[in-house]
Design a protein around this motif. Structure first.
Motif, PDB file in Angstrom:
ATOM      1  N   VAL A 276       7.679   7.554 -63.243  1.00 35.12           N
ATOM      2  CA  VAL A 276       7.347   6.207 -63.740  1.00 35.12           C
ATOM      3  C   VAL A 276       7.706   5.171 -62.687  1.00 35.12           C
ATOM      4  CG1 VAL A 276       7.913   4.447 -65.482  1.00 35.12           C
ATOM      5  CG2 VAL A 276       7.640   6.844 -66.163  1.00 35.12           C
ATOM      6  N   PHE A 277       6.777   4.272 -62.429  1.00 33.90           N
ATOM      7  CA  PHE A 277       7.044   3.127 -61.560  1.00 33.90           C
ATOM      8  C   PHE A 277       7.225   1.905 -62.456  1.00 33.90           C
ATOM      9  CE2 PHE A 277       5.472  -0.604 -59.188  1.00 33.90           C
ATOM     10  CZ  PHE A 277       6.420  -0.606 -58.177  1.00 33.90           C
TER      11      PHE A 277
ATOM     12  N   LEU B 170      19.617   2.430 -65.716  1.00 35.89           N
ATOM     13  CA  LEU B 170      20.433   3.642 -65.581  1.00 35.89           C
ATOM     14  C   LEU B 170      21.414   3.765 -66.754  1.00 35.89           C
ATOM     15  CD1 LEU B 170      21.038   6.072 -63.818  1.00 35.89           C
ATOM     16  CD2 LEU B 170      22.408   4.593 -62.328  1.00 35.89           C
ATOM     17  N   ALA B 171      22.020   2.658 -67.133  1.00 38.91           N
ATOM     18  CA  ALA B 171      22.945   2.682 -68.274  1.00 38.91           C
ATOM     19  C   ALA B 171      22.202   3.120 -69.534  1.00 38.91           C
ATOM     20  CB  ALA B 171      23.574   1.303 -68.471  1.00 38.91           C
ATOM     21  N   GLY B 172      20.994   2.599 -69.713  1.00 45.54           N
ATOM     22  CA  GLY B 172      20.208   2.948 -70.900  1.00 45.54           C
ATOM     23  C   GLY B 172      19.801   4.414 -70.888  1.00 45.54           C
ATOM     24  N   LEU B 173      19.365   4.896 -69.705  1.00 40.54           N
ATOM     25  CA  LEU B 173      18.944   6.304 -69.617  1.00 40.54           C
ATOM     26  C   LEU B 173      20.100   7.229 -69.980  1.00 40.54           C
ATOM     27  CD1 LEU B 173      16.848   6.292 -66.291  1.00 40.54           C
ATOM     28  CD2 LEU B 173      15.967   6.526 -68.628  1.00 40.54           C
ATOM     29  N   ARG B 174      21.250   6.983 -69.357  1.00 43.13           N
ATOM     30  CA  ARG B 174      22.386   7.880 -69.636  1.00 43.13           C
ATOM     31  C   ARG B 174      22.892   7.683 -71.065  1.00 43.13           C
ATOM     32  NH1 ARG B 174      19.948   9.452 -66.254  1.00 43.13           N
ATOM     33  NH2 ARG B 174      20.476   9.681 -64.056  1.00 43.13           N
ATOM     34  N   GLY B 175      22.866   6.450 -71.522  1.00 47.09           N
ATOM     35  CA  GLY B 175      23.283   6.180 -72.900  1.00 47.09           C
ATOM     36  C   GLY B 175      22.379   6.880 -73.893  1.00 47.09           C
ATOM     37  N   ALA B 176      21.111   7.070 -73.500  1.00 46.90           N
ATOM     38  CA  ALA B 176      20.147   7.743 -74.382  1.00 46.90           C
ATOM     39  C   ALA B 176      20.181   9.252 -74.200  1.00 46.90           C
ATOM     40  CB  ALA B 176      18.740   7.215 -74.096  1.00 46.90           C
ATOM     41  N   GLY B 177      21.054   9.727 -73.323  1.00 44.47           N
ATOM     42  CA  GLY B 177      21.169  11.170 -73.114  1.00 44.47           C
ATOM     43  C   GLY B 177      20.120  11.728 -72.175  1.00 44.47           C
ATOM     44  N   SER B 178      19.413  10.857 -71.426  1.00 46.77           N
ATOM     45  CA  SER B 178      18.390  11.332 -70.495  1.00 46.77           C
ATOM     46  C   SER B 178      19.010  11.608 -69.128  1.00 46.77           C
ATOM     47  CB  SER B 178      17.292  10.268 -70.333  1.00 46.77           C
ATOM     48  OG  SER B 178      16.491  10.555 -69.197  1.00 46.77           O
ATOM     49  N   ALA B 179      18.544  12.691 -68.494  1.00 47.88           N
ATOM     50  CA  ALA B 179      19.028  13.032 -67.145  1.00 47.88           C
ATOM     51  C   ALA B 179      18.024  12.568 -66.083  1.00 47.88           C
ATOM     52  CB  ALA B 179      19.252  14.529 -67.044  1.00 47.88           C
ATOM     53  N   ALA B 180      17.036  11.750 -66.475  1.00 49.87           N
ATOM     54  CA  ALA B 180      16.015  11.293 -65.509  1.00 49.87           C
ATOM     55  C   ALA B 180      16.690  10.607 -64.316  1.00 49.87           C
ATOM     56  CB  ALA B 180      15.048  10.322 -66.189  1.00 49.87           C
ATOM     57  N   THR B 181      16.108  10.802 -63.132  1.00 49.49           N
ATOM     58  CA  THR B 181      16.655  10.157 -61.934  1.00 49.49           C
ATOM     59  C   THR B 181      16.114   8.735 -61.834  1.00 49.49           C
ATOM     60  OG1 THR B 181      16.586  12.307 -60.856  1.00 49.49           O
ATOM     61  CG2 THR B 181      16.907  10.399 -59.423  1.00 49.49           C
ATOM     62  N   CYS B 182      17.005   7.795 -61.568  1.00 56.45           N
ATOM     63  CA  CYS B 182      16.566   6.410 -61.369  1.00 56.45           C
ATOM     64  C   CYS B 182      16.712   6.097 -59.886  1.00 56.45           C
ATOM     65  CB  CYS B 182      17.421   5.459 -62.217  1.00 56.45           C
ATOM     66  SG  CYS B 182      16.847   3.757 -62.156  1.00 56.45           S
ATOM     67  N   TRP B 183      15.581   5.860 -59.223  1.00 57.45           N
ATOM     68  CA  TRP B 183      15.577   5.555 -57.791  1.00 57.45           C
ATOM     69  C   TRP B 183      15.409   4.050 -57.623  1.00 57.45           C
ATOM     70  CZ3 TRP B 183      15.940   9.922 -54.639  1.00 57.45           C
ATOM     71  CH2 TRP B 183      15.567  11.142 -55.203  1.00 57.45           C
ATOM     72  N   GLY B 184      16.401   3.414 -56.992  1.00 60.74           N
ATOM     73  CA  GLY B 184      16.271   1.986 -56.712  1.00 60.74           C
ATOM     74  C   GLY B 184      15.800   1.794 -55.282  1.00 60.74           C
ATOM     75  N   ILE B 185      14.826   0.934 -55.105  1.00 62.59           N
ATOM     76  CA  ILE B 185      14.356   0.618 -53.748  1.00 62.59           C
ATOM     77  C   ILE B 185      14.866  -0.782 -53.415  1.00 62.59           C
ATOM     78  CG2 ILE B 185      12.370   0.459 -52.211  1.00 62.59           C
ATOM     79  CD1 ILE B 185      12.682   3.252 -53.587  1.00 62.59           C
ATOM     80  N   SER B 186      15.732  -0.874 -52.419  1.00 63.72           N
ATOM     81  CA  SER B 186      16.277  -2.187 -52.057  1.00 63.72           C
ATOM     82  C   SER B 186      15.167  -3.076 -51.508  1.00 63.72           C
ATOM     83  CB  SER B 186      17.378  -2.038 -50.994  1.00 63.72           C
ATOM     84  OG  SER B 186      17.732  -3.324 -50.523  1.00 63.72           O
ATOM     85  N   VAL B 187      15.156  -4.321 -51.963  1.00 62.73           N
ATOM     86  CA  VAL B 187      14.153  -5.271 -51.468  1.00 62.73           C
ATOM     87  C   VAL B 187      14.733  -6.162 -50.372  1.00 62.73           C
ATOM     88  CG1 VAL B 187      12.931  -5.293 -53.675  1.00 62.73           C
ATOM     89  CG2 VAL B 187      14.713  -7.010 -53.223  1.00 62.73           C
ATOM     90  N   SER B 188      16.009  -6.001 -50.055  1.00 67.67           N
ATOM     91  CA  SER B 188      16.609  -6.918 -49.088  1.00 67.67           C
ATOM     92  C   SER B 188      17.782  -6.361 -48.294  1.00 67.67           C
ATOM     93  CB  SER B 188      17.033  -8.208 -49.790  1.00 67.67           C
ATOM     94  OG  SER B 188      17.804  -7.928 -50.937  1.00 67.67           O
TER      95      SER B 188
ATOM     96  N   LEU C 220      10.821  12.470 -69.408  1.00 64.32           N
ATOM     97  CA  LEU C 220      10.881  11.500 -68.308  1.00 64.32           C
ATOM     98  C   LEU C 220      11.639  12.160 -67.164  1.00 64.32           C
ATOM     99  CD1 LEU C 220      10.488   8.641 -67.169  1.00 64.32           C
ATOM    100  CD2 LEU C 220      12.614   7.981 -68.312  1.00 64.32           C
ATOM    101  N   GLY C 221      11.015  12.232 -65.996  1.00 63.45           N
ATOM    102  CA  GLY C 221      11.666  12.884 -64.860  1.00 63.45           C
ATOM    103  C   GLY C 221      12.297  11.902 -63.878  1.00 63.45           C
ATOM    104  N   HIS C 222      11.530  10.864 -63.502  1.00 62.15           N
ATOM    105  CA  HIS C 222      11.974   9.941 -62.447  1.00 62.15           C
ATOM    106  C   HIS C 222      11.483   8.529 -62.759  1.00 62.15           C
ATOM    107  CE1 HIS C 222      12.937  13.364 -59.753  1.00 62.15           C
ATOM    108  NE2 HIS C 222      11.957  13.946 -60.442  1.00 62.15           N
ATOM    109  N   VAL C 223      12.332   7.563 -62.500  1.00 64.09           N
ATOM    110  CA  VAL C 223      11.926   6.157 -62.636  1.00 64.09           C
ATOM    111  C   VAL C 223      12.220   5.472 -61.304  1.00 64.09           C
ATOM    112  CG1 VAL C 223      12.130   4.028 -63.977  1.00 64.09           C
ATOM    113  CG2 VAL C 223      12.750   6.198 -65.022  1.00 64.09           C
TER     114      VAL C 223
ATOM    115  N   ILE D 185       1.048   9.085 -61.824  1.00 66.18           N
ATOM    116  CA  ILE D 185       2.170   8.130 -61.889  1.00 66.18           C
ATOM    117  C   ILE D 185       1.941   7.234 -63.094  1.00 66.18           C
ATOM    118  CG2 ILE D 185       3.271   6.145 -60.731  1.00 66.18           C
ATOM    119  CD1 ILE D 185       2.479   7.534 -58.096  1.00 66.18           C
ATOM    120  N   PHE D 186       2.984   7.033 -63.861  1.00 64.28           N
ATOM    121  CA  PHE D 186       2.874   6.113 -64.997  1.00 64.28           C
ATOM    122  C   PHE D 186       3.456   4.766 -64.570  1.00 64.28           C
ATOM    123  CE2 PHE D 186       2.720  10.276 -66.843  1.00 64.28           C
ATOM    124  CZ  PHE D 186       1.767  10.141 -67.849  1.00 64.28           C
TER     125      PHE D 186
END
Ligand SMILES: Cc1ncc(COP(=O)(O)O)c(C=O)c1O
Length: 362
Positions: free
Chosen positions: A327-328, A215-233, A198-201, A46-47
């Motif tokens: 990536v975490f 997510l906007a930056g990843l897609r804007g950069a042409g990356s298909a990496a998955t962005c997983w959000g963990i809700s804190v609340s 980059l596979g997953h963030v 994990i990075f």
């Protein structure tokens, strides 16, 4: 007539998005790029993207956002910064520091529920640092009163001849979220330099601007990496709406049209909220202690420990498909460790390291 999705205008080219981001007004606050640190946890690589090391005011994710927010505040002739949050807010701490750096006054409306909190919560951690920065904190009893409180403080400041600039919750509007769109490009550059895709963030999702900007930056950069959000609340639906608003805001500021982010692309896992915002999660706190003791990495109990517990669950469920890097995003928050020390150790609130030589507790 609205065109059907199949012939919708295509997303702008990555170079165009990068140039548009680079052209946004910014006041340098953060130490960038932050390190991308490899670790092996339970046999998995994990990075850790060390945004706890953004340097400014003890670091954390608000440094990147506030670079853009402060540029906007200064362009609008602000003399005072005003925001609202919880008492132990990392956002308030970093806003206080940003105001100090830019020569502005700083006020925040905070909702503390003082009767239900340990003494350290009202005196230590972020509150202590706020007071070092000279922050003026206005206490309201209920979070629901924060907006009205800010309106009142803003009116008082205007009457006193000041020009207040209101920083929205978590600086997660389109302007603040630009900081994380830029961070996505930075992260992709670091992966490229290592010769990795980059596979997953995995990110903590609070007010949504870190997740939305990333997510906007990843897609804007042409990356298909998955962005997983963990809700804190909150439940996922509430967070998804916040992330969507942040993405819409970034798209509006950049003015390049949609970045091609559909509803299926905004993923929020709400299984690790614990008792709610800033309420403990046993699994998260177990990860906080484990990572500290096995790797030396410090998480915080409110955001990053919950997010890491989310990452561990996703890993166990086999969600990190492909061979791209996982990536975490460590968004900081460690000053909160000092706000509720008893919550992290044994029920007596004492660390075993405080036992006497003969084993008696201090
Ligand atoms: C340490 C830390 N991590 C994560 C978050 C959540 O980020 P966002 O509000 O952009 O969703 C916050 C928000 O205050 C934070 O302080």
């Amino acid at each position: 007539m609205t065109p059907p999705p199949s012939i919708a205008k295509s997303a702008p080219a990555p170079a165009v998005v990068r140039a548009a981001l680079d052209a946004q007004p910014r006041i340098a606050l953060a130490h960038l790029p932050t390190p991308l640190e490899p670790m092996t946890i339970d046999g998995r690589e994990i990075f850790i993207k060390r945004d706890d090391c953004t340097g400014f005011a003890l670091g954390g994710n608000k440094s990147r956002k506030l670079e853009h927010t402060m540029a906007d505040a200064m362009a609008r002739g602000a003399t005072v910064l005003l925001t609202a949050s919880g008492l132990q807010s990392n956002h308030v701490r970093q806003c206080a520091a940003a105001a100090a750096r830019c020569g502005l006054g700083f006020h925040a409306v905070v909702a503390p529920a003082l009767d239900r909190m340990p003494r350290a919560h009202a005196e230590s951690g972020n509150v202590l640092i706020d007071s070092i920065y000279g922050a003026v904190l206005h206490v309201v009893d209920d979070e629901a009163d924060a907006d009205a409180g800010m309106a009142r403080v803003a009116a008082e400041l205007r009457a006193a001849g000041e020009t207040p600039y209101i920083v929205p919750l978590g600086a997660s509007d389109g302007i603040g979220s630009l900081g994380y769109a830029r961070a996505a490009f930075e992260l992709l550059d670091q992966c490229r330099a290592m010769g990795r895709e980059l596979g997953h963030v995995v990110v903590p999702t609070g007010s949504g601007g870190t997740h939305g900007g990333m997510l906007a930056g990843l897609r804007g950069a042409g990356s298909a990496a998955t962005c997983w959000g963990i809700s804190v609340s909150e439940p996922a639906a509430a967070k998804i709406a916040k992330v969507r608003a942040s993405i819409d805001g970034v798209e509006a500021v950049l003015g390049l049209g949609p970045l091609g982010i559909g509803p299926e692309d905004i993923r929020v896992d709400d299984r690790h909220t614990g008792g709610g915002y800033a309420q403990p999660s046993a699994a998260a706190n177990a990860w906080l202690l484990r990572l500290a003791r096995e790797t030396g990495l410090l998480l915080d109990p409110v955001y990053t420990a919950k997010a890491f517990a989310g990452l561990a669950t996703l890993a166990a469920e086999g969600c990190f498909t492909g061979d791209g890097a996982v990536v975490f995003l460590h968004t900081g928050g460690t000053p909160a460790l000092f706000a509720d020390p008893a919550g992290l150790v044994d029920p007596r609130g004492l660390s075993p390291s405080l036992a006497r030589l003969d084993g008696r507790l201090v």
